[in-house]
Design a protein around this motif. Sequence first.
Motif, PDB file in Angstrom:
ATOM      1  N   GLU A  70       5.220 -10.275  58.594  1.00  0.00           N
ATOM      2  CA  GLU A  70       5.646 -10.263  59.766  1.00  0.00           C
ATOM      3  C   GLU A  70       5.933  -8.669  60.352  1.00  0.00           C
ATOM      4  OE1 GLU A  70       8.921 -12.771  59.488  1.00  0.00           O
ATOM      5  OE2 GLU A  70       7.668 -14.504  59.331  1.00  0.00           O
ATOM      6  N   LYS A  71       5.853  -7.683  59.464  1.00  0.00           N
ATOM      7  CA  LYS A  71       6.283  -6.570  59.645  1.00  0.00           C
ATOM      8  C   LYS A  71       5.211  -5.662  60.091  1.00  0.00           C
ATOM      9  CE  LYS A  71      10.004  -6.677  56.237  1.00  0.00           C
ATOM     10  NZ  LYS A  71      10.759  -5.967  54.937  1.00  0.00           N
ATOM     11  N   THR A  72       4.476  -6.028  61.118  1.00  0.00           N
ATOM     12  CA  THR A  72       3.266  -5.190  61.474  1.00  0.00           C
ATOM     13  C   THR A  72       3.689  -5.204  63.098  1.00  0.00           C
ATOM     14  OG1 THR A  72       1.762  -7.047  61.732  1.00  0.00           O
ATOM     15  CG2 THR A  72       1.983  -5.658  59.569  1.00  0.00           C
ATOM     16  N   GLY A  73       3.332  -3.920  63.580  1.00  0.00           N
ATOM     17  CA  GLY A  73       3.103  -3.785  64.890  1.00  0.00           C
ATOM     18  C   GLY A  73       4.611  -3.746  65.738  1.00  0.00           C
ATOM     19  N   ASN A  74       4.405  -3.034  66.894  1.00  0.00           N
ATOM     20  CA  ASN A  74       5.544  -2.920  67.836  1.00  0.00           C
ATOM     21  C   ASN A  74       5.151  -3.508  69.168  1.00  0.00           C
ATOM     22  OD1 ASN A  74       7.689  -1.587  66.314  1.00  0.00           O
ATOM     23  ND2 ASN A  74       6.154   0.181  66.157  1.00  0.00           N
ATOM     24  N   TRP A  75       6.071  -4.243  69.878  1.00  0.00           N
ATOM     25  CA  TRP A  75       5.892  -4.870  71.241  1.00  0.00           C
ATOM     26  C   TRP A  75       6.715  -4.340  72.123  1.00  0.00           C
ATOM     27  CZ3 TRP A  75       1.712  -7.575  70.659  1.00  0.00           C
ATOM     28  CH2 TRP A  75       1.444  -8.538  69.483  1.00  0.00           C
ATOM     29  N   PRO A  76       6.141  -4.328  73.502  1.00  0.00           N
ATOM     30  CA  PRO A  76       6.938  -3.726  74.583  1.00  0.00           C
ATOM     31  C   PRO A  76       8.096  -4.836  74.947  1.00  0.00           C
ATOM     32  CG  PRO A  76       4.925  -4.298  75.174  1.00  0.00           C
ATOM     33  CD  PRO A  76       4.813  -4.427  73.893  1.00  0.00           C
ATOM     34  N   VAL A  77       9.352  -4.412  75.178  1.00  0.00           N
ATOM     35  CA  VAL A  77      10.193  -5.356  75.560  1.00  0.00           C
ATOM     36  C   VAL A  77      10.827  -4.935  76.887  1.00  0.00           C
ATOM     37  CG1 VAL A  77      12.596  -6.571  75.158  1.00  0.00           C
ATOM     38  CG2 VAL A  77      11.026  -5.907  73.177  1.00  0.00           C
ATOM     39  N   TRP A  78      10.785  -5.757  77.712  1.00  0.00           N
ATOM     40  CA  TRP A  78      11.430  -5.316  79.275  1.00  0.00           C
ATOM     41  C   TRP A  78      12.859  -6.212  79.337  1.00  0.00           C
ATOM     42  CZ3 TRP A  78       6.271  -6.328  78.334  1.00  0.00           C
ATOM     43  CH2 TRP A  78       5.201  -5.242  78.905  1.00  0.00           C
ATOM     44  N   TRP A  79      13.577  -5.157  79.431  1.00  0.00           N
ATOM     45  CA  TRP A  79      15.063  -5.799  79.741  1.00  0.00           C
ATOM     46  C   TRP A  79      15.512  -5.655  81.078  1.00  0.00           C
ATOM     47  CZ3 TRP A  79      17.185  -7.272  75.153  1.00  0.00           C
ATOM     48  CH2 TRP A  79      16.784  -6.872  74.064  1.00  0.00           C
ATOM     49  N   HIS A  80      15.848  -6.941  81.778  1.00  0.00           N
ATOM     50  CA  HIS A  80      15.916  -7.031  83.230  1.00  0.00           C
ATOM     51  C   HIS A  80      17.831  -6.918  83.113  1.00  0.00           C
ATOM     52  CE1 HIS A  80      12.173  -7.716  84.446  1.00  0.00           C
ATOM     53  NE2 HIS A  80      11.806  -8.448  83.231  1.00  0.00           N
ATOM     54  N   THR A  81      18.397  -6.171  83.950  1.00  0.00           N
ATOM     55  CA  THR A  81      19.855  -6.024  83.874  1.00  0.00           C
ATOM     56  C   THR A  81      20.347  -6.063  85.380  1.00  0.00           C
ATOM     57  OG1 THR A  81      20.086  -3.741  83.960  1.00  0.00           O
ATOM     58  CG2 THR A  81      19.704  -4.803  81.590  1.00  0.00           C
ATOM     59  N   ALA A  82      21.523  -6.067  85.517  1.00  0.00           N
ATOM     60  CA  ALA A  82      22.011  -5.801  86.967  1.00  0.00           C
ATOM     61  C   ALA A  82      21.876  -4.569  87.589  1.00  0.00           C
ATOM     62  CB  ALA A  82      23.607  -6.378  86.996  1.00  0.00           C
ATOM     63  N   GLU A  83      21.702  -3.573  86.509  1.00  0.00           N
ATOM     64  CA  GLU A  83      21.634  -2.215  87.026  1.00  0.00           C
ATOM     65  C   GLU A  83      19.874  -1.925  87.213  1.00  0.00           C
ATOM     66  OE1 GLU A  83      23.532  -2.776  84.511  1.00  0.00           O
ATOM     67  OE2 GLU A  83      25.274  -2.860  85.724  1.00  0.00           O
ATOM     68  N   GLY A  84      19.086  -2.647  86.713  1.00  0.00           N
ATOM     69  CA  GLY A  84      17.727  -2.584  86.948  1.00  0.00           C
ATOM     70  C   GLY A  84      16.815  -3.048  85.668  1.00  0.00           C
ATOM     71  N   GLU A  85      15.663  -2.527  85.486  1.00  0.00           N
ATOM     72  CA  GLU A  85      14.818  -2.764  84.550  1.00  0.00           C
ATOM     73  C   GLU A  85      14.542  -1.491  83.473  1.00  0.00           C
ATOM     74  OE1 GLU A  85      10.271  -3.310  84.294  1.00  0.00           O
ATOM     75  OE2 GLU A  85      11.344  -4.990  85.085  1.00  0.00           O
ATOM     76  N   ARG A  86      14.449  -1.965  82.185  1.00  0.00           N
ATOM     77  CA  ARG A  86      14.434  -0.771  81.096  1.00  0.00           C
ATOM     78  C   ARG A  86      13.307  -1.526  80.217  1.00  0.00           C
ATOM     79  NH1 ARG A  86      19.323   1.660  77.966  1.00  0.00           N
ATOM     80  NH2 ARG A  86      19.851   2.158  80.130  1.00  0.00           N
TER      81      ARG A  86
END
Length: 364
Positions: free
Chosen positions: A272-288
């Motif tokens: 399972e230790k292969t690759g990195n994935w984009p993670v979108w964090w939606h917060t009250a201040e916006g998106e990161r």
Amino acid sequence: MRRSFVFRQCAMLLGNQPRLSLALLPLLQWLWPGYRPGFYRARLLSVVQESRGSYSLWLQPQAGWPGFVPGQSVELGTELNGRWLTRRFSISSSLQDWQQKGQIRLTMKLNPDGVMTRALPALLSAQSGLRLSISKAEGAFVWAEPTQASLMLAAGSGITPLASMLLSQRCWTAPATLLYYVRERSEAALLAELEQLAASQPFFSVQLVETATQGRSSFASLLPGQKQFTQLLSCGPFGFTDKALQFGAALGLEAGQCRREFFRLPAPAESEKTGNWPVWWHTAEGERQTLGGVTEPLLRQAEQSGLQPRFGCRIGVCYQCVCQKESGVVLNLRTGQLSTAGAEQIQLCVSVPQSAVSIRLGDA
């Protein structure tokens, strides 16, 4: 002046929080410093060094705290450097200490990477009035059948819930054997009390296994062949409790006769230790957006990126870090289960991404 402050706080906050207690939190904390929804105040009575690298807090919960069943745990909360932090600890004291004195004991190991366990000793010595809070006691890891022959297996700080069970027992009608694994004797918290119990109670025996000199001796090699057990309880790192379950099966015990509690999550498998994935964090201040690896839980990845999600135990027990996953697949390190690709709730502290993931934090 006070009345205008109250009205102003209500006008600013009502309707902006999902629960009334959260909406009124600043007001309630102004009226009662240290107040937290879902928590009870606890007066610190003493700090006791238990072993090399571990200590205990003796606490007196406020009136109204509902008590506990031996084996259960509580969240300990306090404010550190302006941030509210919680961490889950098993109660290590006996039921009699609570019933007769109104006191409980939390025993914890100093973790070099732990924010709370590392900071608490200095804070407690510097601030005699430091406010501590505890939650209700929770957990299903209890000694349900003390009238049956029991084998208990503990590793390191996994001794705490088992010690509470054993020290609480007053009517012994069946034998109980404890194997307690530590690196060396100086690190064995609560050992003196357990040895004293064994000396006074013929139905109970405790054996200390020092892995620095004895190695990781197998359970079978330490137990007399003629002993028969009808239940097994184990607590420690995940791998230790996994071996305990396998040993229980070898003894002929069914799944319902073996109970475990673990406090350290397994690392992802090598595959399972292969690759990195984009993670979108939606917060009250916006998106990161961050790049999420598959070797660390999403909670730690969020913190490393500057976000501050709500959390509690960090091992998937208390569900304080539950949030909404809008899309993507995650792996639950505690259960080994993959999520669906659609919207659902996940626990940040035990989830690692297996694809691109979109997560909504708080009330965003």
